[in-house]
Design an enzyme around this catalytic site. Sequence first.
Site, PDB file in Angstrom:
ATOM      1  N   ASN A  42       0.845  -1.197   0.000  1.00 15.62           N
ATOM      2  CA  ASN A  42       0.000   0.000   0.000  1.00 15.62           C
ATOM      3  C   ASN A  42       0.878   1.245   0.000  1.00 15.62           C
ATOM      4  OD1 ASN A  42      -0.296  -1.369   2.893  1.00 15.62           O
ATOM      5  ND2 ASN A  42      -0.574   0.806   3.303  1.00 15.62           N
ATOM      6  N   ASP A  43       0.805   2.122   0.958  1.00 13.31           N
ATOM      7  CA  ASP A  43       1.381   3.462   0.874  1.00 13.31           C
ATOM      8  C   ASP A  43       2.827   3.508   0.362  1.00 13.31           C
ATOM      9  OD1 ASP A  43      -0.946   3.781   2.299  1.00 13.31           O
ATOM     10  OD2 ASP A  43       0.007   4.551   4.101  1.00 13.31           O
ATOM     11  N   TRP A  67      -3.648  -7.206   3.338  1.00  8.90           N
ATOM     12  CA  TRP A  67      -2.869  -6.447   4.321  1.00  8.90           C
ATOM     13  C   TRP A  67      -2.458  -7.363   5.465  1.00  8.90           C
ATOM     14  CZ3 TRP A  67      -2.724  -5.051   9.403  1.00  8.90           C
ATOM     15  CH2 TRP A  67      -2.014  -3.907   9.759  1.00  8.90           C
ATOM     16  N   SER A 103       4.022   3.553   7.781  1.00  8.24           N
ATOM     17  CA  SER A 103       4.529   4.483   6.770  1.00  8.24           C
ATOM     18  C   SER A 103       5.445   5.557   7.336  1.00  8.24           C
ATOM     19  CB  SER A 103       3.350   5.157   6.067  1.00  8.24           C
ATOM     20  OG  SER A 103       2.608   4.230   5.329  1.00  8.24           O
ATOM     21  N   ARG A 165       1.031   8.580  13.692  1.00 10.12           N
ATOM     22  CA  ARG A 165       1.823   7.861  12.698  1.00 10.12           C
ATOM     23  C   ARG A 165       2.219   8.712  11.484  1.00 10.12           C
ATOM     24  NH1 ARG A 165      -3.274   5.428  12.882  1.00 10.12           N
ATOM     25  NH2 ARG A 165      -4.653   5.724  11.089  1.00 10.12           N
ATOM     26  N   ASP A 166       3.001   8.052  10.625  1.00  7.28           N
ATOM     27  CA  ASP A 166       3.351   8.529   9.282  1.00  7.28           C
ATOM     28  C   ASP A 166       4.239   9.776   9.296  1.00  7.28           C
ATOM     29  OD1 ASP A 166       1.580   6.494   8.661  1.00  7.28           O
ATOM     30  OD2 ASP A 166      -0.070   7.840   8.165  1.00  7.28           O
ATOM     31  N   TRP A 311      -8.873   1.784  -0.174  1.00 12.72           N
ATOM     32  CA  TRP A 311      -9.168   0.931   0.982  1.00 12.72           C
ATOM     33  C   TRP A 311     -10.606   0.419   0.935  1.00 12.72           C
ATOM     34  CZ3 TRP A 311      -5.478  -1.116   3.562  1.00 12.72           C
ATOM     35  CH2 TRP A 311      -4.299  -0.428   3.855  1.00 12.72           C
TER      36      TRP A 311
END
Length: 503
Positions: A42-43, A67, A103, A165-166, A311
């Site tokens: 994914n990302d 996932w 991520s 996150r991220d 998603w």
Amino acid sequence: MTDTLLKAQKKQDELTGIIATSEEIKDQRPLFHFATPGGWCNDPNGFSEFAGKIHLFYQYHPYSTQWGPMHWGHVTSGDFLKWQLEPVALAPDCEADFKGCFSGTAIEYEGKHLLAYTGVSENEEGEVQNQCLAFGDGKNYKKVSSQPVITARDIPFDYIHAHFRDPKIWKKDGKIYMICGLKQKDGKGCLVMFESADAKKWTYKGVIDSSRDGLSTMWECPDISVVNGKELLIFSPQEMKENYQLGFHDGNNSIYVSGKLDYEKCIFTRERRPENNYTAALVDYGIDFYAPESLQLSDGRLIMTAWMQAWESYITPENYIWSGMMTLPRELSLKNGRLYQKPVRELESWKSDARAGEIAGGKNECIFKKARRHFELDLKSQSASGQINLSLAGGTEKVMLKINLDDKSISFDRSESLVAGKIPYRKAKIRTEENAGGENSQTGGKFKFQIICDTCSLEVFINDGIMTFTNIFFMSDVLSDLVIENGTNQSLTYDFWKIQEKN
């Protein structure tokens, strides 16, 4: 290399071996877009320039097409089109990230490649997300021993610890800055910023922006860059509600705002958009676009790519051993507060067999029969009314791109493809320079559509890139017919190229 990382690398080697010996699987895959070598992705992560190469990492689960516990896969490129598979960079193998390496981003720092990512772990209260670092040489990466480097202790207010996150990191004036998405106690998303002088000790600076109207929850995958003298802030809000006029759809969106980041006050001041007095707009209006990440190239260009999937609508066919790909990298610019996107210029050298034509009003034309879906088609219409339909058909399966000039809309329909998914159709208002907000457009015709197809994706760049419309699809047959129906009262001109790897 830990046992967990060795296991992931062994699985990646197994998957690439299967692909190398299967013409059927090779035919399924895109030619000039990055797709996972097998398993799930994914990302995009760590999109960066280091040691003379473009590096792209990605959220990776090599063990299935669903996932799972997140790793970081890794590829490199010299032209954004042909990608070289590298060893798996990160695996969930330490106390700070044993539930996943989520991520993040990457920069060059003191001669090394610095990766910032979210480590997912667990305590007695449940899942916890913190920020972690790793350093590498472009091939192999080692996590710092002091993981995690930023935790809840560094934030002076309470929040939902499972949603932090991220990290996006960048350098400015001898310091490193980081912003992360965070879900506040009231469920709304915000972006928090940290500062460091040495990539070791990090200081909380404040909240640079937050959800102001309750139209979304968590803000994922923040990205900030400077373009045309302004800061461009991109992020991916979750649980948004549909607003057709503004372009937002139910669920996960990716939006942008432009403005100015005050580093001292730690506030991002948004520009208001002239056409509707709103501050945010969608980055891409199609079904399959999420978590974009940008790269400031040494040649001055700002390049962005994103995960080309939704998603809300998983459509990977059951017999595939791979799931997930990225958009064609795009060159970004800002004009009057509006984001423009164009395919990377490197694509020009992959185009061949150019031809042009004109389709009279009320007529149809078959552009090709039983051919592979690797092409660019540019359409120009002077009409202000009527409909233009583009169909890709193979066997009993078909996808349709429809341009309605009466209500100034574009739509994509994959209901007759191999797997339609939960979102088989999307319609969006066509944005123009005169009115990017989508209401009462007064263009009087003169529409331009740059359509790029690569096996299982259609990316549309509208009116010089003021709007993009990205969708994926799957067909059983690798060969298709391409037919254009000109349902307007004026001629439609087109330019067509095959896209294939340069010698």
